[in-house]
Enzyme design. Structure first.
Site, PDB file in Angstrom:
ATOM      1  N   HIS B 104       1.427  -1.203  -0.010  1.00 22.21           N
ATOM      2  CA  HIS B 104       0.178   0.233  -0.022  1.00 22.21           C
ATOM      3  C   HIS B 104       1.138   1.467   0.406  1.00 22.21           C
ATOM      4  O   HIS B 104       0.238   2.254   0.278  1.00 22.21           O
ATOM      5  CB  HIS B 104      -1.452   0.063   1.151  1.00 22.21           C
ATOM      6  CG  HIS B 104      -2.018  -1.127   1.493  1.00 22.21           C
ATOM      7  ND1 HIS B 104      -1.268  -2.222   1.964  1.00 22.21           N
ATOM      8  CD2 HIS B 104      -2.754  -1.180   0.801  1.00 22.21           C
ATOM      9  CE1 HIS B 104      -2.533  -3.318   1.852  1.00 22.21           C
ATOM     10  NE2 HIS B 104      -3.369  -2.785   1.612  1.00 22.21           N
ATOM     11  N   ASP B 206      34.364 -31.406  14.834  1.00 18.09           N
ATOM     12  CA  ASP B 206      34.100 -32.492  15.244  1.00 18.09           C
ATOM     13  C   ASP B 206      35.281 -32.432  14.644  1.00 18.09           C
ATOM     14  O   ASP B 206      35.673 -32.875  13.753  1.00 18.09           O
ATOM     15  CB  ASP B 206      33.018 -32.672  14.044  1.00 18.09           C
ATOM     16  CG  ASP B 206      32.311 -34.159  14.228  1.00 18.09           C
ATOM     17  OD1 ASP B 206      33.261 -34.959  13.766  1.00 18.09           O
ATOM     18  OD2 ASP B 206      31.399 -34.069  13.800  1.00 18.09           O
ATOM     19  N   HIS B 209      35.756 -36.394  12.074  1.00 18.39           N
ATOM     20  CA  HIS B 209      34.613 -36.392  11.136  1.00 18.39           C
ATOM     21  C   HIS B 209      36.641 -36.770   9.946  1.00 18.39           C
ATOM     22  O   HIS B 209      36.267 -36.512   8.846  1.00 18.39           O
ATOM     23  CB  HIS B 209      33.569 -35.706  10.548  1.00 18.39           C
ATOM     24  CG  HIS B 209      33.823 -34.029   9.956  1.00 18.39           C
ATOM     25  ND1 HIS B 209      34.196 -33.069  10.627  1.00 18.39           N
ATOM     26  CD2 HIS B 209      33.503 -34.130   8.734  1.00 18.39           C
ATOM     27  CE1 HIS B 209      34.397 -32.193  10.170  1.00 18.39           C
ATOM     28  NE2 HIS B 209      33.218 -32.611   9.064  1.00 18.39           N
ATOM     29  N   HIS B 214      36.838 -35.789   4.982  1.00 13.43           N
ATOM     30  CA  HIS B 214      37.515 -35.136   4.349  1.00 13.43           C
ATOM     31  C   HIS B 214      38.546 -35.650   3.790  1.00 13.43           C
ATOM     32  O   HIS B 214      39.464 -34.990   3.582  1.00 13.43           O
ATOM     33  CB  HIS B 214      37.068 -33.871   5.404  1.00 13.43           C
ATOM     34  CG  HIS B 214      36.428 -32.740   5.353  1.00 13.43           C
ATOM     35  ND1 HIS B 214      34.758 -32.914   4.170  1.00 13.43           N
ATOM     36  CD2 HIS B 214      35.589 -32.638   6.359  1.00 13.43           C
ATOM     37  CE1 HIS B 214      34.090 -32.430   4.782  1.00 13.43           C
ATOM     38  NE2 HIS B 214      34.095 -32.218   6.038  1.00 13.43           N
ATOM     39  N   ASP B 354      29.844 -32.611   2.916  1.00 11.86           N
ATOM     40  CA  ASP B 354      28.933 -32.335   4.985  1.00 11.86           C
ATOM     41  C   ASP B 354      27.701 -32.729   4.195  1.00 11.86           C
ATOM     42  O   ASP B 354      26.770 -33.202   5.078  1.00 11.86           O
ATOM     43  CB  ASP B 354      29.631 -31.082   4.911  1.00 11.86           C
ATOM     44  CG  ASP B 354      31.065 -30.851   5.968  1.00 11.86           C
ATOM     45  OD1 ASP B 354      31.698 -32.007   6.181  1.00 11.86           O
ATOM     46  OD2 ASP B 354      32.273 -30.008   5.858  1.00 11.86           O
TER      47      ASP B 354
END
Lengths: 180, 423
Positions: B104, B206, B209, B214, B354
């Site tokens: 508006h 982490d 991992h 990786h 990931d």
């Protein structure tokens, strides 16, 4: 542009797409010049210059492009060495984003061929639709445009540079683990 | 309180209910208890350097407009028109003196004041108190090292207290040289089909991992050639309190992207950084971390920071910025830009793997039987103690789920408590 050249470029791009979809990535590398620049900038969601949704305070920001510049962040900004590393990675047997592998289909359309900056180069525009499905029901749609410089090396066309612009601003796929 | 939280998080045994990654009522409670109360990251000051510069983001699922007003002051408002709730600014960044709603035409100045209302005289009979219908500001806003944070909760403790002892670690990331850092233009934005807590806990520390998830990226040399130096396998996980978690490397570990421009640069500033950061830097090298709830940062293979925007129980919109020391020379900034996007964007050699893991950890929890079973975050349980030098709960070994436990312990506390006094 001669019809013969246009046909040659089309066939080159279709063959390249087939090589990618068949996951013959080492063969694909052979289609790139040693000095290739493979670049996927970021697309941003900005107001156009004439937008009435804002009144501008500092006009310098209006010069910003919705496609990021070469010193901004990009989704990919690669040379032959880094592309080779990406393919080396796929060969380790531990590249989880591609294990099990994606099934891709590159649909290449809207091909336009223009003279390049030098005698042995052509500037080629194309659109792509890359469908990726993976695992059970995963599917992603990567759609956008490409601007290539193709160079004739020993009589064969090779990709000397490729700018890939996706149409999405927020990438709706979880990752980019394929080539365009 | 909607969800029954009993037994979801058992820190003493290192067990985590998988219901917290999928159930809608738990997600809704997170929006109320965590995202409407905690300090959340908005953007970096260098993204909005000039008067009128703005950046639009989200706090939880609430759209937020961050804007430097014409006087140079940074403000943050709900990016929502006060009239009918339309989204006010639909662009992600730019510069504006005022914002005009597309519905508006209500117009707001860049300090949030309602400036103009069409048909104010005839349709409203000049009887609308414009001072009461400006944009809704966040309850508190503050900055640390150029990082702009805000909270919707007026009772939340000040940012300084909320961050507490994690501030030194933030200094190592964002203020190790005079002038601090700036961000490279542009933000990576992408959608991952996972619960927001999985990436947040991954960045808490982490280290486990990295060696498997990786390994392909490390072996093929993403982020530089890591084989040039041998890691000492040192490092600790450090939980400094309030759910903030940092993973560190050992003082002699390689922690920089191993490309020549960066290694030379790091060597040239090492003494200056050591002097500025003090002797704690001889003990640990901060490497990756999460500020509770959803801001994360990384400074080894790439220099990036992140927001994990929740988008429903099983969706996260990931925003990724690349940062560089403001005082670094242009060729070093360029080297950091390249190494970051090749390693840690959505197409990064590290990062692309990931999302698959976070996705499947989330999606398997859709199964009612799967989610009856607890996740195991017990690694290193009992092998942690409070370390005054490092200002946190510290693991004996670098591979541990010590930080995961602290993150989820805080999660359970904030979810259950209605008062900051009890937190």
């Amino acid at each position: 542009m001669r019809d013969e050249t246009i046909r040659e470029v089309e066939q080159f791009l279709y063959r390249e797409a087939r090589i990618l979809d068949n996951r013959r990535f080492r063969d694909w590398l052979e289609l790139l010049t040693d000095d290739v620049h493979y670049w996927m900038p970021i697309r941003s969601n900005l107001y156009p210059v004439n937008s009435k949704a804002i009144s501008v305070l500092d006009g310098s920001r209006l010069e910003e492009s919705e496609v990021s510049s070469d010193h901004d962040l990009a989704l990919m900004d690669e040379d032959k060495d880094s592309l080779t590393r990406r393919i080396d990675r796929l060969d380790t047997g531990m590249a989880w984003a591609e294990d099990p592998p994606s099934r891709t289909r590159h649909i290449i359309t809207n091909i336009e061929v223009e003279a390049g900056d030098s005698q042995d180069e052509l500037r080629v525009y194309s659109n792509f639709f890359m469908y990726r499905t993976r695992a059970e029901t995963e599917q992603d749609f990567y759609i956008g445009s490409r601007e290539d410089v193709l160079r004739r090396v020993n009589g064969q066309l090779r990709v000397a540079s490729r700018k890939i612009v996706l149409d999405q601003t927020v990438l709706l796929a979880k990752n980019l683990s394929n080539f365009f | 309180m909607v969800a029954d939280l009993k037994g979801l998080v058992d820190i003493d045994q290192g067990l985590l209910s998988r219901r917290i990654f999928i159930e809608p009522d738990i997600y809704q409670q997170e929006m109320e208890q965590i995202f409407a109360r905690c300090w959340l990251f908005l953007c970096h000051e260098t993204q909005i350097p000039k008067p009128g510069d703005y950046f639009t983001t989200y706090m939880g699922e609430d759209p937020v407009l961050v804007v430097r007003d014409s006087g140079g002051r940074i403000n943050a408002f709900l990016n929502v028109c006060a009239h009918r709730g339309n989204k006010l600014c639909r662009a992600e960044s730019g510069n504006a003196a005022s914002f005009i709603c597309a519905y508006h035409g209500w117009a707001y100045s860049n300090d949030g004041k309602l400036q103009a209302v069409p048909n104010l005289k005839d349709a409203y009979y000049d009887d609308l108190d414009q001072s009461k219908w400006g944009l809704t500001p966040v309850a508190q806003m503050d900055t640390y090292n150029g990082l702009i944070f805000a909270t919707f909760d007026p009772d939340a403790p000040p940012l300084d207290d909320y961050l507490g002892d994690v501030k030194w670690y933030l200094d190592v990331f964002f203020n190790r040289r005079e002038g601090g850092v700036e961000v490279i233009g542009g933000v990576h934005k992408w959608m991952a089909p996972c619960n927001w807590k999985l990436p947040a806990d991954n960045f808490c520390g982490d280290g486990y991992h990295t060696g498997w998830s990786h390994l392909s990226a490390v072996q093929s040399g993403f982020g530089g050639d890591f084989r040039v130096k041998t890691a000492s396998a040192g490092g600790k996980s450090v939980a400094t309190g309030n759910g903030h978690c940092i993973l560190t490397l050992g003082p002699d570990d390689p922690s920089d992207p191993a490309v020549p421009e960066i290694l030379d640069y790091e060597e040239s500033i090492a003494a200056e950084v050591r002097k500025r950061m003090g002797p704690r830097l001889d003990l640990v090298k901060p490497h990756v971390g999460t500020l509770f709830p959803n801001f994360s940062m990384l400074r080894s293979v790439a220099r990036v920071f992140r927001v994990w925007h929740p988008r429903g129980p099983d969706k996260t919109e990931i925003w990724n910025w690349v940062f560089v020391d403001k005082a670094a020379p242009p060729e070093v900034k360029e080297a950091f830009r390249i190494v970051a996007l090749r390693a840690f964007g959505p197409g990064g050699g590290f990062e692309q793997d990931d999302m698959d893991n976070w996705q499947e950890c989330t999606q398997t929890a859709r199964g009612v039987v799967s989610r009856r079973y607890m996740s195991n975050i017990s690694m290193g349980l009992g092998h942690e103690s409070y370390d005054h030098d490092l200002m946190g709960w510290v693991s004996d070994y670098r591979l541990t789920e010590n930080n995961h436990r602290h993150f989820y312990d805080r999660w359970a506390q904030v979810m259950a408590s209605d008062s900051w006094a009890n937190l």
